[in-house]
Scaffold this motif. Structure first.
Motif, PDB file in Angstrom:
ATOM      1  N   PRO A 288       0.860  -1.334  -0.448  1.00  0.00           N
ATOM      2  CA  PRO A 288       0.081  -0.246  -0.156  1.00  0.00           C
ATOM      3  C   PRO A 288       1.035   1.341   0.382  1.00  0.00           C
ATOM      4  O   PRO A 288       2.006   1.442   0.357  1.00  0.00           O
ATOM      5  CB  PRO A 288      -0.828   0.145   1.820  1.00  0.00           C
ATOM      6  N   CYS A 289       0.650   2.163  -1.165  1.00  0.00           N
ATOM      7  CA  CYS A 289       1.401   3.270  -1.367  1.00  0.00           C
ATOM      8  C   CYS A 289       0.834   4.245  -0.415  1.00  0.00           C
ATOM      9  O   CYS A 289      -0.160   4.467   0.371  1.00  0.00           O
ATOM     10  CB  CYS A 289       1.568   3.839  -2.403  1.00  0.00           C
ATOM     11  N   ARG A 290       1.514   5.219  -0.217  1.00  0.00           N
ATOM     12  CA  ARG A 290       1.319   6.092   0.999  1.00  0.00           C
ATOM     13  C   ARG A 290       0.068   7.452   0.036  1.00  0.00           C
ATOM     14  O   ARG A 290       0.640   7.836  -1.188  1.00  0.00           O
ATOM     15  CB  ARG A 290       2.389   7.676   1.550  1.00  0.00           C
ATOM     16  N   GLY A 291      -0.005   8.386   0.677  1.00  0.00           N
ATOM     17  CA  GLY A 291      -1.358   9.673   0.612  1.00  0.00           C
ATOM     18  C   GLY A 291      -2.040   9.273  -0.431  1.00  0.00           C
ATOM     19  O   GLY A 291      -3.097   9.821  -1.316  1.00  0.00           O
ATOM     20  N   VAL A 292      -2.898   7.981  -0.286  1.00  0.00           N
ATOM     21  CA  VAL A 292      -4.181   7.666  -0.837  1.00  0.00           C
ATOM     22  C   VAL A 292      -5.369   8.089  -0.757  1.00  0.00           C
ATOM     23  O   VAL A 292      -6.129   8.496  -1.090  1.00  0.00           O
ATOM     24  CB  VAL A 292      -4.513   6.000  -1.148  1.00  0.00           C
ATOM     25  N   ALA A 293      -5.455   8.818   0.684  1.00  0.00           N
ATOM     26  CA  ALA A 293      -6.480   9.798   1.105  1.00  0.00           C
ATOM     27  C   ALA A 293      -6.789  10.461   0.416  1.00  0.00           C
ATOM     28  O   ALA A 293      -8.333  11.176   0.045  1.00  0.00           O
ATOM     29  CB  ALA A 293      -6.266  10.173   2.637  1.00  0.00           C
ATOM     30  N   THR A 294      -5.543  11.147  -0.382  1.00  0.00           N
ATOM     31  CA  THR A 294      -5.699  12.656  -1.414  1.00  0.00           C
ATOM     32  C   THR A 294      -6.517  12.715  -2.838  1.00  0.00           C
ATOM     33  O   THR A 294      -6.731  13.634  -3.038  1.00  0.00           O
ATOM     34  CB  THR A 294      -4.496  13.127  -1.173  1.00  0.00           C
ATOM     35  N   LEU A 295      -6.422  11.292  -3.116  1.00  0.00           N
ATOM     36  CA  LEU A 295      -6.519  10.498  -4.161  1.00  0.00           C
ATOM     37  C   LEU A 295      -7.810  11.113  -4.880  1.00  0.00           C
ATOM     38  O   LEU A 295      -8.239  11.549  -5.767  1.00  0.00           O
ATOM     39  CB  LEU A 295      -6.751   9.517  -4.448  1.00  0.00           C
ATOM     40  N   TRP A 296      -9.104  10.553  -3.787  1.00  0.00           N
ATOM     41  CA  TRP A 296      -9.846  11.020  -4.107  1.00  0.00           C
ATOM     42  C   TRP A 296     -11.174  12.296  -3.331  1.00  0.00           C
ATOM     43  O   TRP A 296     -12.004  12.129  -3.657  1.00  0.00           O
ATOM     44  CB  TRP A 296     -11.178   9.655  -3.837  1.00  0.00           C
ATOM     45  N   ASP A 297      -9.873  12.952  -2.797  1.00  0.00           N
ATOM     46  CA  ASP A 297     -10.826  14.387  -2.345  1.00  0.00           C
ATOM     47  C   ASP A 297     -10.873  15.257  -2.738  1.00  0.00           C
ATOM     48  O   ASP A 297     -11.057  15.274  -4.852  1.00  0.00           O
ATOM     49  CB  ASP A 297      -9.601  15.457  -2.140  1.00  0.00           C
ATOM     50  N   THR A 298     -12.226  15.789  -2.617  1.00  0.00           N
ATOM     51  CA  THR A 298     -13.017  16.625  -3.592  1.00  0.00           C
ATOM     52  C   THR A 298     -12.576  17.990  -4.141  1.00  0.00           C
ATOM     53  O   THR A 298     -11.808  18.523  -2.817  1.00  0.00           O
ATOM     54  CB  THR A 298     -14.634  17.210  -3.563  1.00  0.00           C
ATOM     55  N   ALA A 299     -12.604  18.888  -4.703  1.00  0.00           N
ATOM     56  CA  ALA A 299     -12.099  20.181  -4.952  1.00  0.00           C
ATOM     57  C   ALA A 299     -12.625  20.791  -4.556  1.00  0.00           C
ATOM     58  O   ALA A 299     -13.691  21.000  -3.562  1.00  0.00           O
ATOM     59  CB  ALA A 299     -11.913  20.162  -6.238  1.00  0.00           C
ATOM     60  N   PRO A 300     -11.517  21.890  -3.254  1.00  0.00           N
ATOM     61  CA  PRO A 300     -12.510  23.478  -2.808  1.00  0.00           C
ATOM     62  C   PRO A 300     -13.219  24.055  -3.471  1.00  0.00           C
ATOM     63  O   PRO A 300     -12.806  23.911  -4.756  1.00  0.00           O
ATOM     64  CB  PRO A 300     -10.995  23.246  -1.970  1.00  0.00           C
ATOM     65  N   PRO A 301     -13.634  24.657  -2.573  1.00  0.00           N
ATOM     66  CA  PRO A 301     -14.400  25.893  -3.600  1.00  0.00           C
ATOM     67  C   PRO A 301     -13.988  26.757  -3.836  1.00  0.00           C
ATOM     68  O   PRO A 301     -12.672  27.232  -2.428  1.00  0.00           O
ATOM     69  CB  PRO A 301     -15.511  26.048  -1.895  1.00  0.00           C
ATOM     70  N   THR A 302     -14.230  27.137  -5.237  1.00  0.00           N
ATOM     71  CA  THR A 302     -13.426  28.013  -5.560  1.00  0.00           C
ATOM     72  C   THR A 302     -13.199  29.564  -5.089  1.00  0.00           C
ATOM     73  O   THR A 302     -14.650  30.113  -4.619  1.00  0.00           O
ATOM     74  CB  THR A 302     -13.815  27.976  -6.770  1.00  0.00           C
ATOM     75  N   ASP A 303     -12.008  29.756  -4.835  1.00  0.00           N
ATOM     76  CA  ASP A 303     -12.506  31.459  -4.209  1.00  0.00           C
ATOM     77  C   ASP A 303     -12.068  32.681  -5.223  1.00  0.00           C
ATOM     78  O   ASP A 303     -11.127  32.697  -6.488  1.00  0.00           O
ATOM     79  CB  ASP A 303     -10.475  31.751  -3.344  1.00  0.00           C
ATOM     80  N   ARG A 304     -12.579  33.506  -5.675  1.00  0.00           N
ATOM     81  CA  ARG A 304     -13.251  33.829  -6.462  1.00  0.00           C
ATOM     82  C   ARG A 304     -12.518  35.212  -6.341  1.00  0.00           C
ATOM     83  O   ARG A 304     -12.104  35.758  -7.629  1.00  0.00           O
ATOM     84  CB  ARG A 304     -14.732  34.767  -5.890  1.00  0.00           C
ATOM     85  N   THR A 305     -11.153  35.359  -5.006  1.00  0.00           N
ATOM     86  CA  THR A 305     -10.689  36.112  -5.210  1.00  0.00           C
ATOM     87  C   THR A 305      -9.038  35.516  -5.350  1.00  0.00           C
ATOM     88  O   THR A 305      -7.963  37.252  -6.046  1.00  0.00           O
ATOM     89  CB  THR A 305     -10.257  37.206  -3.646  1.00  0.00           C
TER      90      THR A 305
END
Length: 333
Positions: free
Chosen positions: A237-254
């Motif tokens: 098992p590799c490291r960092g798998v928890a980041t793979l299916w993360d949804t993109a954070p809400p866009t900061d319009r600024t």
């Protein structure tokens, strides 16, 4: 327990590789049993929905490749012959597996259980075993194209990041540190790599064949070959798998204005259509020379493209500029 006995030459030939075919097979375990990893539930839900729309996919054959003990037939997971082969290259090796090997590996993977009905041709004559092998290759190809190929670039980044970390561990502390935090079931002791909590028990002498290490997004524990006759290799098992299916954070319009500055962000927002400098200056109520300065920067960074139309030079957002503008969201200008 399975033990790999590694000599000096084997340690010198310890290497890493990426395998889309291995990932394809190991993902079937998660598809079959969601309890193996909650991290992959978003991927699993998405894939099940897409596979449900493929009425021609032989799901019974696909899922029969994973035995009740979650073992996989060795002929379906050959060791990569290069650092990062493409899926089709690896599957070409599987297509060359002889009927005797296909029969042996399917029976060994499912033992002591009988073969599932979808694999009953494995105990028939060689012609039917060959047909079964080819059918397996076809269903794996379709599954790969739907379930993993779209995400493979992101998966590869996670896998390569793990290999970079492991290479640093090896440089800092040798083989002992390399395996120290790979998984609790692994331990390095006196020239032997011990893999605990395995179904089978055997000792493999590497004898100069080295050790191939394959980081995996979908493996939940170390997985050596089922047969002791196979060359030493280990999926882990590799490291960092928890980041793979993360949804993109809400866009900061600024964010776009913070990155480019407010004038250039406003200018980029206007360039959805080709416009000359004088028209941009009119809309922004600044001088043409100021617009030209900003356009030079945007053009040099690849955010806008330009083309001559008679006496005028027209500017328009490039594809990269479109992505930035889209990510900024409405109102960013």
């Amino acid at each position: 327990m399975i033990i790999f006995v590694l000599g000096v030459e084997d340690l010198a030939d310890t290497r890493f590789a990426l395998s889309p075919l291995h990932e394809t097979l190991f993902s079937l375990r998660v598809l079959q049993d969601p309890g193996l990893s909650a991290l992959h539930l978003p991927w699993r839900r998405s894939v099940l929905g897409e596979l449900g729309e493929l009425g021609t996919l032989d799901a019974d054959l696909l899922m029969s490749l994973v035995a009740r003990r979650r073992t996989l037939p060795d002929f379906l997971t050959p060791n990569p012959t290069s650092f990062a082969p493409v899926f089709e290259e690896e599957l070409a090796v599987v297509r060359q597996a002889c009927p005797a090997q296909v029969r042996h590996d399917l029976l060994l993977a499912h033992a002591p259980d009988p073969l599932p009905g979808a694999l009953h041709d494995a105990v028939a004559d060689d012609a039917r075993v060959t047909g079964l092998r080819d059918a397996i290759c076809e269903v794996l190809t379709r599954y790969w194209e739907v379930a993993l190929e779209p995400m493979w670039p992101q998966m590869r980044l996670v896998l390569e990041a793990d290999m970079t970390y492991r290479a640093r561990q090896l440089a800092l502390g040798g083989a002992r540190l390399l395996f120290a935090d790979m998984h609790p079931n692994l331990r390095w002791q006196s020239g032997e790599l011990c893999i605990d909590k395995m179904i089978s028990r055997h000792r493999v002498m590497a004898s100069g064949r080295g050790l191939l290490l394959l980081p995996s997004v979908f493996a939940h524990k170390p997985a050596p070959p089922v047969s002791p006759d196979e060359p030493p290799s280990l999926v882990y098992p590799c490291r960092g798998v928890a980041t793979l299916w993360d949804t993109a954070p809400p866009t900061d319009r600024t964010a776009l204005a913070s990155l480019l500055g407010a004038p250039r962000a406003r200018l980029l927002s206007l360039l959805e259509e080709p416009l000359p400098t004088v028209e941009l200056a009119r809309r922004l109520r600044i001088t043409p020379s100021a617009v030209s300065q900003h356009l030079r920067v945007l053009y040099a960074t690849g955010l806008v493209a330009r083309a001559r139309d008679g006496r005028h030079v027209l500017y328009r957002r490039s594809s990269l500029g479109d992505q930035l503008a889209a990510g900024a969201g409405p109102g960013s200008a």
